[in-house]
Enzyme design. Sequence first.
Site, PDB file in Angstrom:
ATOM      1  N   CYS A 118       0.841  -1.203   0.000  1.00 14.51           N
ATOM      2  CA  CYS A 118       0.000   0.000   0.000  1.00 14.51           C
ATOM      3  C   CYS A 118       0.876   1.253   0.000  1.00 14.51           C
ATOM      4  CB  CYS A 118      -0.926  -0.034   1.212  1.00 14.51           C
ATOM      5  SG  CYS A 118      -2.173   1.274   1.214  1.00 14.51           S
ATOM      6  N   CYS A 119       1.893   1.290   0.873  1.00 14.74           N
ATOM      7  CA  CYS A 119       2.800   2.458   0.911  1.00 14.74           C
ATOM      8  C   CYS A 119       3.577   2.582  -0.397  1.00 14.74           C
ATOM      9  CB  CYS A 119       3.778   2.336   2.069  1.00 14.74           C
ATOM     10  SG  CYS A 119       3.122   2.810   3.677  1.00 14.74           S
ATOM     11  N   CYS A 201      -1.268   8.190   7.584  1.00 12.83           N
ATOM     12  CA  CYS A 201      -2.617   7.945   7.068  1.00 12.83           C
ATOM     13  C   CYS A 201      -3.566   7.564   8.207  1.00 12.83           C
ATOM     14  CB  CYS A 201      -2.573   6.848   6.016  1.00 12.83           C
ATOM     15  SG  CYS A 201      -1.692   7.341   4.524  1.00 12.83           S
ATOM     16  N   CYS A 206      -2.306   2.240  10.622  1.00  9.58           N
ATOM     17  CA  CYS A 206      -1.209   3.089  10.129  1.00  9.58           C
ATOM     18  C   CYS A 206      -0.818   4.174  11.120  1.00  9.58           C
ATOM     19  CB  CYS A 206      -1.605   3.734   8.802  1.00  9.58           C
ATOM     20  SG  CYS A 206      -2.035   2.538   7.536  1.00  9.58           S
ATOM     21  N   CYS A 229       7.590   4.057   5.830  1.00 11.24           N
ATOM     22  CA  CYS A 229       6.724   3.810   4.677  1.00 11.24           C
ATOM     23  C   CYS A 229       7.496   3.338   3.454  1.00 11.24           C
ATOM     24  CB  CYS A 229       5.938   5.062   4.332  1.00 11.24           C
ATOM     25  SG  CYS A 229       6.960   6.455   3.841  1.00 11.24           S
TER      26      CYS A 229
HETATM   27  S1  SF4 Z   1       0.393   4.695   5.632  1.00  8.50           S
HETATM   28 FE1  SF4 Z   1      -1.194   3.096   5.508  1.00  8.50          FE
HETATM   29  S2  SF4 Z   1      -2.856   3.856   4.174  1.00  8.50           S
HETATM   30 FE2  SF4 Z   1      -1.040   5.207   3.937  1.00  8.50          FE
HETATM   31  S3  SF4 Z   1      -0.031   4.433   2.156  1.00  8.50           S
HETATM   32 FE3  SF4 Z   1       0.957   3.396   3.903  1.00  8.50          FE
HETATM   33  S4  SF4 Z   1      -0.225   1.489   4.333  1.00  8.50           S
HETATM   34 FE4  SF4 Z   1      -1.414   2.784   2.871  1.00  8.50          FE
END
Ligand code: SF4
Length: 233
Positions: A118-119, A201, A206, A229
């Site tokens: 996701c990051c 986030c 997170c 991240c």
């Molecule tokens: S902090 Fe969480 S929601 Fe944001 S990009 Fe990374 S995994 Fe995704």
Amino acid sequence: MSSTATDHEAIAVRAGRELEEATAQEVLRWAADTFGARFCVTSSMEDAVVAHLASSVFPGVDVVFLDTGYHFPETLGTRDAVAATMPVNVITLTPLRTVAEQDAEHGPALHDRDPDLCCSLRKVEPLNRGLAGYDAWATGLRRDESPTRANTPVVSWDPKRRKVKIAPIARWTQEDVDAYVAAHGVLLNPLLWEGYTSIGCSPLSCTRKPGEGEDARAGRWSGSGKTECGIHL
Ligand code: SF4
């Protein structure tokens, strides 16, 4: 003759030695003089300290913000307030896919199942794309934030992106930040008053508030073993 990445690497290594004891303003002055418009500041909009410092030596400096699609409203509000009130040029970078498109492709709540992916999709790729037009970028990393940031150089070579990476407040403590904010009335993300000490986030997996005695970044990806991240790895 235009300078090359090899030149920039040599510049970064030398500046890393020579600017270790310099003030944040001196470091940013050096960056503005050396790179001009090919220098930017990145900000998570937890606060506007580095943006404020940079704008004091380089009015109109680009301030790059990654809008992951998962931010707290307070973070977007801080970004908008910075753009409206400070002599900076805020640039918002977005991922290639919306959250809905990502959910359709990878399933919902990827942040809970694979936060590294996701990051990578929502932070690392957009930043890499956004930094293409710059030779140097500054961040607000500080050595006192967490053990993983304890050796953050003031100026270094970012080999992944082939850019000069600058951490003008690397040597600052939280007390230094607080004193600068108080002296200059710097904008802060209002979540800091609610007990958050590191704001990413909004999913609970997170960002959560740290517990008593935990370091400032303990609430980030809590319990997952993930500490960064990927932007700063
Ligand atoms: S902090 Fe969480 S929601 Fe944001 S990009 Fe990374 S995994 Fe995704």
